[in-house]
Motif scaffolding. Structure first.
Motif, short mmCIF file in Angstrom:
data_model
loop_
_atom_site.label_atom_id
_atom_site.label_comp_id
_atom_site.label_asym_id
_atom_site.label_seq_id
_atom_site.Cartn_x
_atom_site.Cartn_y
_atom_site.Cartn_z
N ALA A 149 14.01 5.94 -2.50
CA ALA A 149 13.65 4.87 -3.77
C ALA A 149 13.26 3.24 -2.68
CB ALA A 149 14.80 4.75 -4.98
N ALA A 150 13.93 3.14 -2.49
CA ALA A 150 13.58 1.93 -1.76
C ALA A 150 12.97 2.02 -0.57
CB ALA A 150 15.31 1.26 -0.30
N LEU A 151 12.74 3.46 0.09
CA LEU A 151 11.68 2.81 1.19
C LEU A 151 10.35 3.66 0.49
CD1 LEU A 151 11.21 4.25 4.42
CD2 LEU A 151 11.45 6.61 3.76
N GLY A 152 10.47 4.39 -0.55
CA GLY A 152 8.93 4.01 -1.22
C GLY A 152 8.49 2.89 -1.42
N LEU A 153 9.10 2.13 -2.46
CA LEU A 153 8.66 0.99 -3.43
C LEU A 153 8.61 -0.21 -2.43
CD1 LEU A 153 11.62 0.89 -6.39
CD2 LEU A 153 9.27 0.87 -6.17
N GLY A 154 10.04 0.22 -1.09
CA GLY A 154 9.39 -1.16 0.11
C GLY A 154 7.91 -1.00 0.50
N VAL A 155 7.83 0.28 1.19
CA VAL A 155 6.94 0.56 2.15
C VAL A 155 5.02 -0.34 1.58
CG1 VAL A 155 7.61 2.40 3.65
CG2 VAL A 155 6.15 2.71 1.43
N VAL A 156 4.86 0.29 0.36
CA VAL A 156 4.54 0.35 -0.60
C VAL A 156 3.94 -1.44 -1.05
CG1 VAL A 156 2.47 0.21 -2.63
CG2 VAL A 156 3.74 2.31 -1.55
N SER A 157 5.20 -2.11 -1.13
CA SER A 157 5.71 -3.11 -1.13
C SER A 157 4.76 -4.49 -0.68
CB SER A 157 6.38 -3.69 -2.81
OG SER A 157 7.63 -3.16 -1.33
N ALA A 158 5.68 -4.20 0.68
CA ALA A 158 5.25 -4.26 1.90
C ALA A 158 3.85 -4.15 2.63
CB ALA A 158 5.79 -3.82 3.25
N ALA A 159 3.42 -3.97 2.20
CA ALA A 159 1.43 -3.81 2.44
C ALA A 159 0.43 -5.04 1.28
CB ALA A 159 0.87 -2.11 1.91
#
Length: 279
Positions: A149-159
């Motif tokens: 969950a952290a990876l999915g939310l993190g990689v998108v929000s990072a953009a």
């Protein structure tokens, strides 16, 4: 000639024909209020209040979900959101620095990443992350569902955060960097000590909005196949509604979301107002 002019000047003024713009505006506003009141009265008269109370405000069903609504669902939602935000913050800052780098390959990699992850739906990202064990047998992300969950939310929000950070860094006056370099400060140290802290303060309002967006997107974590101890608010509400055949838990989880998003939205507006007043 002068006698005629005096006679015209002393004649009583004729009353204006038609309504003044101000009066027309008042009448228009009154009509709009009246239409709104009529619509509300008609809806209230047509509604079956007994069925609405039983379906959406059933206190017995609502109590059945307590205290797990807060101790499990809300706690997990906060964990998913905060972990995704932290990862997105760090990765977004690195991507922003790469986007502003004088080395062309860094800029290209950052631009490609931002365009890809801003264009893909969050749901598709979670589906891809959930498919990783199929593509790489035996591979498991650290933290299980929490890590995924952290990876999915993190990689998108990072953009999104990368673009915010880039705008914030570019908004800092160039004289700040020039002054730091004239004092003998290395470029990286000047960025970390002077430029980036100011840029973060500038982009605090959009970062707060990004946090609200992540909170809502955390409802997609259910795609990863969560257990009863890992459910977030949306999954918890849906399960409770199915168990009791009553939508009251869904309304309760919606209100719980608002308990967080409304204060965050207020904070974002206050930060925007403060920054606007400071300019």
């Amino acid at each position: 000639m002068s006698a005629v002019s005096e006679q015209q000047d002393t004649s009583p003024a004729e009353p204006r024909k038609g309504l003044s713009p101000r009066k027309k505006q008042r009448i228009s506003r009154a009509i709009q209020y009246a239409v709104l009141v009529v619509i509300l009265v008609v809806l209230a008269a047509l509604a079956d209040w007994g069925a609405i109370r039983e379906s959406f405000f059933n206190l017995h069903v609502a109590r059945e979900g307590l205290p797990d609504l807060f101790t499990v669902a809300l706690r997990n939602t906060v964990i998913y959101t905060v972990s995704g935000f932290v990862l997105g913050f760090v990765l977004g800052l690195v991507l922003a620095l790469m986007r502003l780098s004088s080395v062309a390959p860094y800029r290209w990699v950052s631009a490609i990443y931002i365009e890809i992850f801003r264009g893909l739906p969050m749901l598709l990202i979670f589906l891809l992350i959930g498919s990783l064990p199929l593509a790489f047998p035996g591979f498991e992300l650290p933290g299980g569902v929490y890590g995924s969950a952290a990876l999915g939310l993190g990689v998108v929000s990072a953009a999104y955060m990368a673009e915010n950070f880039r705008a914030g860094i570019q908004a800092v006056p160039k004289g700040q960097m020039e002054a730091a370099r004239s004092l003998g400060m290395p470029h990286m140290r000047a960025m970390v000590s002077i430029i980036i802290p100011q840029a973060i303060r500038i982009v605090l309002p959009p970062l707060t909005n990004q946090l609200v967006s992540l909170l809502k997107d955390s409802s997609l974590v259910l795609i990863l196949g969560v257990t009863a101890a890992q459910v977030e608010l949306a999954k918890f509400g849906n399960d409770q509604a199915s168990t009791h055949a009553n939508p009251t838990p869904i309304l309760a989880t919606g209100l719980t979301y608002l308990l967080i998003t409304i204060p965050l939205g207020y904070v974002a507006r206050r930060l925007e107002a403060r920054q606007g007043g400071g300019r």
